[in-house]
Design a protein around this motif. Sequence first.
Motif, PDB file in Angstrom:
ATOM      1  N   GLN A 327     -45.526  10.178 -18.777  1.00 46.57           N
ATOM      2  CA  GLN A 327     -45.096   8.820 -19.112  1.00 46.57           C
ATOM      3  C   GLN A 327     -44.796   7.983 -17.871  1.00 46.57           C
ATOM      4  OE1 GLN A 327     -41.911   8.818 -22.114  1.00 46.57           O
ATOM      5  NE2 GLN A 327     -42.510  10.903 -22.654  1.00 46.57           N
ATOM      6  N   GLY A 328     -44.966   8.590 -16.709  1.00 43.69           N
ATOM      7  CA  GLY A 328     -44.702   7.853 -15.476  1.00 43.69           C
ATOM      8  C   GLY A 328     -43.251   7.885 -15.047  1.00 43.69           C
ATOM      9  N   VAL A 329     -42.440   8.728 -15.672  1.00 40.12           N
ATOM     10  CA  VAL A 329     -41.034   8.848 -15.280  1.00 40.12           C
ATOM     11  C   VAL A 329     -40.955   9.489 -13.905  1.00 40.12           C
ATOM     12  CG1 VAL A 329     -38.834   9.975 -15.831  1.00 40.12           C
ATOM     13  CG2 VAL A 329     -40.199   8.932 -17.655  1.00 40.12           C
ATOM     14  N   ARG A 330     -40.049   8.995 -13.070  1.00 42.99           N
ATOM     15  CA  ARG A 330     -39.843   9.554 -11.736  1.00 42.99           C
ATOM     16  C   ARG A 330     -38.536  10.343 -11.696  1.00 42.99           C
ATOM     17  NH1 ARG A 330     -41.160   4.073 -10.219  1.00 42.99           N
ATOM     18  NH2 ARG A 330     -43.279   3.890  -9.383  1.00 42.99           N
ATOM     19  N   LEU A 331     -38.502  11.379 -10.879  1.00 36.69           N
ATOM     20  CA  LEU A 331     -37.310  12.205 -10.693  1.00 36.69           C
ATOM     21  C   LEU A 331     -36.801  12.070  -9.267  1.00 36.69           C
ATOM     22  CD1 LEU A 331     -35.258  14.507 -11.333  1.00 36.69           C
ATOM     23  CD2 LEU A 331     -37.079  16.123 -10.713  1.00 36.69           C
ATOM     24  N   GLY A 332     -35.515  11.774  -9.142  1.00 38.30           N
ATOM     25  CA  GLY A 332     -34.826  11.832  -7.863  1.00 38.30           C
ATOM     26  C   GLY A 332     -33.758  12.904  -7.972  1.00 38.30           C
ATOM     27  N   ARG A 333     -33.900  13.971  -7.210  1.00 38.37           N
ATOM     28  CA  ARG A 333     -32.996  15.117  -7.333  1.00 38.37           C
ATOM     29  C   ARG A 333     -32.316  15.378  -5.989  1.00 38.37           C
ATOM     30  NH1 ARG A 333     -32.190  19.863 -10.324  1.00 38.37           N
ATOM     31  NH2 ARG A 333     -31.989  21.792  -9.107  1.00 38.37           N
ATOM     32  N   GLN A 334     -30.980  15.480  -6.004  1.00 36.02           N
ATOM     33  CA  GLN A 334     -30.293  15.741  -4.750  1.00 36.02           C
ATOM     34  C   GLN A 334     -28.914  16.349  -4.982  1.00 36.02           C
ATOM     35  OE1 GLN A 334     -29.926  11.387  -3.563  1.00 36.02           O
ATOM     36  NE2 GLN A 334     -27.909  12.108  -2.930  1.00 36.02           N
ATOM     37  N   LEU A 335     -28.506  17.151  -4.017  1.00 32.21           N
ATOM     38  CA  LEU A 335     -27.134  17.656  -3.974  1.00 32.21           C
ATOM     39  C   LEU A 335     -26.237  16.503  -3.575  1.00 32.21           C
ATOM     40  CD1 LEU A 335     -25.224  20.166  -4.046  1.00 32.21           C
ATOM     41  CD2 LEU A 335     -25.711  20.427  -1.607  1.00 32.21           C
ATOM     42  N   LEU A 336     -25.147  16.312  -4.314  1.00 32.98           N
ATOM     43  CA  LEU A 336     -24.294  15.154  -4.087  1.00 32.98           C
ATOM     44  C   LEU A 336     -23.235  15.424  -3.015  1.00 32.98           C
ATOM     45  CD1 LEU A 336     -23.651  13.938  -7.739  1.00 32.98           C
ATOM     46  CD2 LEU A 336     -25.310  13.075  -6.091  1.00 32.98           C
ATOM     47  N   PRO A 337     -22.833  14.381  -2.291  1.00 36.29           N
ATOM     48  CA  PRO A 337     -21.732  14.519  -1.335  1.00 36.29           C
ATOM     49  C   PRO A 337     -20.388  14.444  -2.062  1.00 36.29           C
ATOM     50  CG  PRO A 337     -22.542  12.276  -1.262  1.00 36.29           C
ATOM     51  CD  PRO A 337     -23.426  13.019  -2.253  1.00 36.29           C
ATOM     52  N   ASP A 338     -20.140  15.398  -2.926  1.00 36.73           N
ATOM     53  CA  ASP A 338     -18.918  15.348  -3.735  1.00 36.73           C
ATOM     54  C   ASP A 338     -18.279  16.721  -3.802  1.00 36.73           C
ATOM     55  OD1 ASP A 338     -20.311  16.923  -5.570  1.00 36.73           O
ATOM     56  OD2 ASP A 338     -20.195  15.493  -7.213  1.00 36.73           O
ATOM     57  N   LEU A 493     -11.352  16.645 -12.111  1.00 46.14           N
ATOM     58  CA  LEU A 493     -12.037  15.404 -11.780  1.00 46.14           C
ATOM     59  C   LEU A 493     -12.876  15.614 -10.534  1.00 46.14           C
ATOM     60  CD1 LEU A 493      -9.453  12.881 -10.250  1.00 46.14           C
ATOM     61  CD2 LEU A 493      -8.984  15.280 -10.542  1.00 46.14           C
ATOM     62  N   ALA A 494     -13.704  14.629 -10.230  1.00 42.93           N
ATOM     63  CA  ALA A 494     -14.612  14.727  -9.091  1.00 42.93           C
ATOM     64  C   ALA A 494     -14.324  13.605  -8.109  1.00 42.93           C
ATOM     65  CB  ALA A 494     -16.062  14.655  -9.556  1.00 42.93           C
ATOM     66  N   TYR A 495     -14.480  13.919  -6.843  1.00 40.50           N
ATOM     67  CA  TYR A 495     -14.371  12.934  -5.772  1.00 40.50           C
ATOM     68  C   TYR A 495     -15.700  12.884  -5.042  1.00 40.50           C
ATOM     69  CZ  TYR A 495      -9.240  12.809  -6.160  1.00 40.50           C
ATOM     70  OH  TYR A 495      -7.951  12.645  -6.596  1.00 40.50           O
ATOM     71  N   THR A 496     -16.269  11.703  -4.929  1.00 38.48           N
ATOM     72  CA  THR A 496     -17.516  11.526  -4.199  1.00 38.48           C
ATOM     73  C   THR A 496     -17.215  10.894  -2.849  1.00 38.48           C
ATOM     74  OG1 THR A 496     -18.782  11.245  -6.232  1.00 38.48           O
ATOM     75  CG2 THR A 496     -19.777  10.414  -4.210  1.00 38.48           C
ATOM     76  N   ALA A 497     -17.786  11.452  -1.796  1.00 48.46           N
ATOM     77  CA  ALA A 497     -17.566  10.912  -0.457  1.00 48.46           C
ATOM     78  C   ALA A 497     -18.144   9.507  -0.364  1.00 48.46           C
ATOM     79  CB  ALA A 497     -18.209  11.814   0.586  1.00 48.46           C
TER      80      ALA A 497
END
Length: 602
Positions: A327-338, A493-497
């Motif tokens: 369907q043309g969907v794109r994936l952006g995958r990454q380890l988060l700075p959190d 909870l989560a903290y993102t840098a």
Amino acid sequence: MDRRTFSGLALGSALVGPGLSEALAQAKPGPKVLRYAFPVAETGFDPVQVSDTYSRTVTDHIFEGLYQYDYLARPYKVKPCLADGMPEVSEDFRTWTIRLKRGVFFAQDAAFKGQRREVVAQDFVYAFKRYYDPKTKSPNFPTLREAGILGLEALREAALKSQRFDYDAPVEGLQALDSHTLRIKLAAPRPRFLYYLAAGDIYGAVAREVVEHYGDNIMAHPVGTGPFKLVIWRRGSLIVLERNPDYREAYFDAEPNADDEEGQAWLKQLKGRRLPIIDRVEVSIIEESQPRWLAFLNRQFDLVAVPLEFSSVAVPQGRLAPNLAKQGVRLGRQLLPDRVLYYFNMEDPVVGGYTPERVALRRAIGLATDLAAEIRLVRRDQAIPAQTMVAPYTWGYDPKLKTENSDYDLARAKALLDLYGWTDRDGDGWREQPDGSPLVLEYASQPDAISRSMDEVWKKNMDALGIRVDIKLGKWPEQLKAARAGKLQIWLLAYTATNPDVQDALDILFGPSSGAQNLARFKLDAYDEVCRRMQALPDGPERLALLRQAQKLVLAYAPHKYTVHRIANDLTHRHLVGYRRPAFGRQFWHYVDIEPKAADRT
């Protein structure tokens, strides 16, 4: 396009006649609208009062700081925003001089009484002073306080005595040398003060007239210099922003790495486009995962962070599902700075305190928390175990570091509780406190599907340890308010840098930040001293040694139980061009484009 649709359009053109048909054909295309959802409700949009990710995502597109992060550069690059060039910095990192761009205006607002309002250096003087005004009760005040801007502490002390903050009083450390030159003087060296100046979402330019005009309602009336302005706010439901017609002349440019194929492609496609590229952003608040996911599949949303429940369907083995790819969907995958964590309220009579038996309780709870099960069962393998408070991509992170924090050892946890008197005295299968009183953990949570799954796993862990758990449900903004008031015992909870340095991670346990960013209310002089010494040192071996010392202190006293660093799987429909999750900060709305969606239906 199928034949029936084509026939219908042809018949319609014949009915309206050639003149109107030609006019319709020449009509301008509709506005470009970005639509997606927050999984958690916002709190408001006054930079001095917000600390949550979702509110700050909005303020990051309304307000602007002196500096900003390059959108495509990785790991990061700081460049001017409202500043006219990089700062002049003294050799001791105590004096920072910044010149502002001329001809930058705030968005039009009733507070300006019909006049165009140019941004001047005094607007930053005012914005920084607001953090020291006791009436704002800023959760970010303790962090800025540690920057040590000369003279502001005395101004705050005077306000506490007089109950009036004097915004007109001059201070040594914060001066507008002229209309477009700002000088900041610090009490001690701060080699990384540039990161404060790059946090436009909270330290951006603010007009005094606006704050005074709206008073206590300022959270609902953000007025900045950024690419968008708020036009609709239905609290906890819908946030709508539109292009700021007064936004300065700015064009897309970025510096992706030479080997960054995607970044280079975005740069080639978008370079030189006037910002913002899109006209409108509509953000819905949808706490439940399924409707967010279905709305994306139905193309009601252009972007979605894949909910954990659907990760095995959307990204099996970390790869985009074939049906979505077609369907043309794109994936952006990454380890988060959190980092995700449980915090313990150190002032709570059950889990708080610094005596050996209370430390033993917290450490035993940590040892009984099965992170592998959480990652497998709840997080669908979309996370890695956390070892300390240091987030990936931030200074001092070591992917090879292994600590007790990630250990799961139920036998050791039980032995630790037995040793310090947390035993089952009445034979009912549940442990009591050392003095014989009942032991019940009060664990705060939210009423969404993922939180419920997380609650079940953690309660199972505590059941195995012989500790009863009472789960207290509440909406996220209400839980945050209770946490700041010290009314929650344990909360996940989560903290993102928000910048590349580790200091923000340390600040969430810094004693003077107690009740603000430091929700655990952890107060340990030895830890605070390490934090202060790290602030003044340049990056290097000496500072790294202090960081390792801070990590050991936190592991020893266990005010936090760090669980995971999350992996984000962002999906976008192909008509959304240029999206990449920001490395630091939250800006991306004005950098993306929305192409005609007809191609999505082929």
